[in-house]
Design an enzyme around this catalytic site. Structure first.
Site, short mmCIF file in Angstrom:
data_model
loop_
_atom_site.label_atom_id
_atom_site.label_comp_id
_atom_site.label_asym_id
_atom_site.label_seq_id
_atom_site.Cartn_x
_atom_site.Cartn_y
_atom_site.Cartn_z
N ASP A 252 -2.84 17.30 -12.01
CA ASP A 252 -2.90 17.69 -13.41
C ASP A 252 -1.77 17.05 -14.21
OD1 ASP A 252 -3.87 19.65 -15.56
OD2 ASP A 252 -1.75 20.18 -15.41
N GLU A 314 -5.47 13.07 -13.43
CA GLU A 314 -5.89 13.37 -14.80
C GLU A 314 -5.17 12.39 -15.70
OE1 GLU A 314 -6.17 16.99 -18.04
OE2 GLU A 314 -4.42 16.82 -16.76
#
Length: 521
Positions: A252, A314
């Site tokens: 993330d 990401e």
């Protein structure tokens, strides 16, 4: 991680419908694709090396709160995922990516982690997780976990210790800085950096007379990756899960790991964002060179576990050159699968754009594997972004054909295969996502793309839960858009996905053939 969302709908040009219809028609009629030949692509895994599992795979993102509730509390859980594994096997999924299911205050619904080596009681426990891994393995499905390296919850023991005093052993585990003062002695943030979730990225702590940095919510303080102890601790947490059999991690907000040590102000751009703040260039708070050194070390660590462990990023990046860097360029020594967000996260059907960007990612990343994605938990669903109100179902099938017939690893988001739609709250008081609470009405949050999975019409909760009060309301269209009804309809979007995924498995051209763009418009 949240990015500015494209919510306006673009009208589909006839050229795009023709372009994508040609792909879809040829896939159905001949079982191959006009854009692919049978010649194999050399890529970085040629020369007799076995193809890793993730190459050409279909990875399925599950937001655990919303997939299946097994205990009747209105919130999805790990046992619910285990219960639905046969559905995922039959769909043709190779791996599932589970968004954070660690202990958390749930300010950002799991992306504020308070313990990296356990399971939040809302979702189950470690024994439930181990059963999920074992049951998935029996069905040849791998488990990929979300790993949040950039920040923790402010309730994590590390941050609690960090904030005790400036001399705390863990004070330097986070990004603390002294305040500025104005002529009246008022404490001011160290610079103009902003949170992606609105307003200053600095939060004042009166006890310490310092500010801490938070790229995201106030309750998500950024870790200081310039401190080697942080890297050792985070790598240790990842080893904990690798030892439990996970196939890898989706990282993330990974480009945000480092900030400018000199705290230089960001350059202001024209206009304001949804929160009323000036737009900033983010040149000093994202994609700094130091992050690549960490990723290379992380790649070495995960490779030692064997079994083709994968690192997914990401990576919202502005151009193909930056994307290539996240693979490690010609060395292929960083992420195996940084996400290409420039193809799928638009809001306008444009054949020339799709053509140019697919050609670019197929030819300008040193033979690495593209990872394409049209839907995730941070953006309105592709059905709504690309729909025109007339050809919506056809457009959804064409988008699926584009995703699943390109030479890529394909990422699906739960319910995408059904045509689940964005169900945006209509009133501020119904919003749960703090982004929507802060940014209303310009920014209405991400609740709309996170509603419960629509399994059947057996109850008003669409088979997701036995509880009448689910954590987010089930959209009213569940009576027609659900797994049960679409499974029975040969022409449904669900069965379209099943056929396309089956073709990926059986037709080598769709996995490794050369691609030639045809002038069909």
């Amino acid at each position: 991680m949240h990015r500015p969302r494209n919510s306006s709908q673009g009208a589909p040009a006839a050229a795009v419908l023709g372009f994508l219809s040609t792909i879809a028609l040829l896939v159905l009629q001949t079982g191959t694709c006009a854009a692919a030949s049978q010649s194999a692509s050399p890529g970085p895994h040629g020369g007799g090396i076995a193809t890793p599992w993730w190459q050409n795979a279909v990875i399925y993102e599950i937001y655990p709160r919303s997939f299946q509730d097994s205990d009747g509390d209105g919130v999805g859980d790990l046992n619910g995922i285990t219960r639905r594994l046969d559905y995922l096997r039959d769909l043709g999924v190779d791996a599932i990516w589970i968004t954070p299911m660690y202990p958390s205050p749930q300010v950002d619904f799991g992306y504020d982690i308070a313990d990296y080596e356990n399971v939040d009681s809302k979702y189950g426990n470690l024994a439930d997780f181990d059963r999920l891994v074992a049951a998935a393995k029996q069905r040849h499905i791998r488990i990929v976990l979300d790993m949040v390296l950039n920040h923790t919850s402010d309730k994590h023991p590390w941050f609690i210790e960090s904030s005790r005093s400036k001399t705390s052993p863990k004070h330097d585990w986070y990004v603390w800085r002294d305040a500025k003062t104005d002529a009246n002695g008022k404490r001011l943030p160290p610079n103009n950096w902003q949170s992606l979730f609105g307003h200053s990225a600095w939060q004042y702590d009166a006890k310490l007379d310092q500010f801490y940095y938070h790229k995201f919510y106030i309750q998500q303080p950024d870790l200081n990756w310039r401190n080697p102890s942080v890297e050792r601790a985070m790598f240790g947490a990842m080893r904990f899960w690798l030892n439990r059999g996970v196939a890898g991690f989706r990282l993330d907000a990974i480009p945000a790991l480092f900030e400018d040590p000199d705290l230089r102000d960001e350059r202001e751009l024209p206009g304001t964002n949804a929160f009323g703040d000036p737009n900033l260039a983010e040149e000093h708070t994202g994609n700094l060179p130091e992050v690549h050194e960490v990723v290379r070390r992380l790649r070495i660590m995960t490779d030692r576990f064997g079994g083709d462990r994968v690192l997914i990023g990401e990576t919202y990046l502005p151009n193909i050159q930056d994307l290539d860097r996240w693979y490690g360029g010609a060395k292929h020594d960083e992420l195996q699968l940084p996400m290409d967000m420039n193809i799928g996260f638009g809001n306008k059907l444009d054949a020339r754009m799709f053509r140019a960007r697919i050609d670019e990612v197929e030819t300008k990343i040193h033979g690495s594997e593209p990872l394409l994605v049209f839907d995730n938990h941070d953006n309105p669903r592709s059905w709504d972004r690309y729909a025109d109100g007339v050809n919506d179902a056809l457009i959804a099938k064409q988008i699926a054909a584009l995703l699943l017939t390109t030479r890529d690893t394909a990422l699906l988001y739960y319910g995408e295969e059904l045509g689940m739609r964005t169900s945006t709250p209509q009133r501020r008081e119904d919003v749960l996502d703090p982004i929507g609470v802060t940014g209303w009405p310009k920014e209405k949050g991400r609740d709309g793309e996170r509603t419960p999975m629509q399994w059947d019409a057996s109850n008003a909760q669409a088979g997701f839960s036995s509880n009448a009060h689910t954590w987010l309301p089930v959209p009213s269209n569940y009576t027609s858009i659900n797994v049960q009804s679409e499974s029975a309809d040969p022409e449904s979007l669900l069965n379209w996905h099943r056929r396309l995924i089956a073709l990926r498995r059986t037709k080598a051209a769709l996995r490794s053939g050369n691609m030639v763009m045809l002038d069909q418009y």
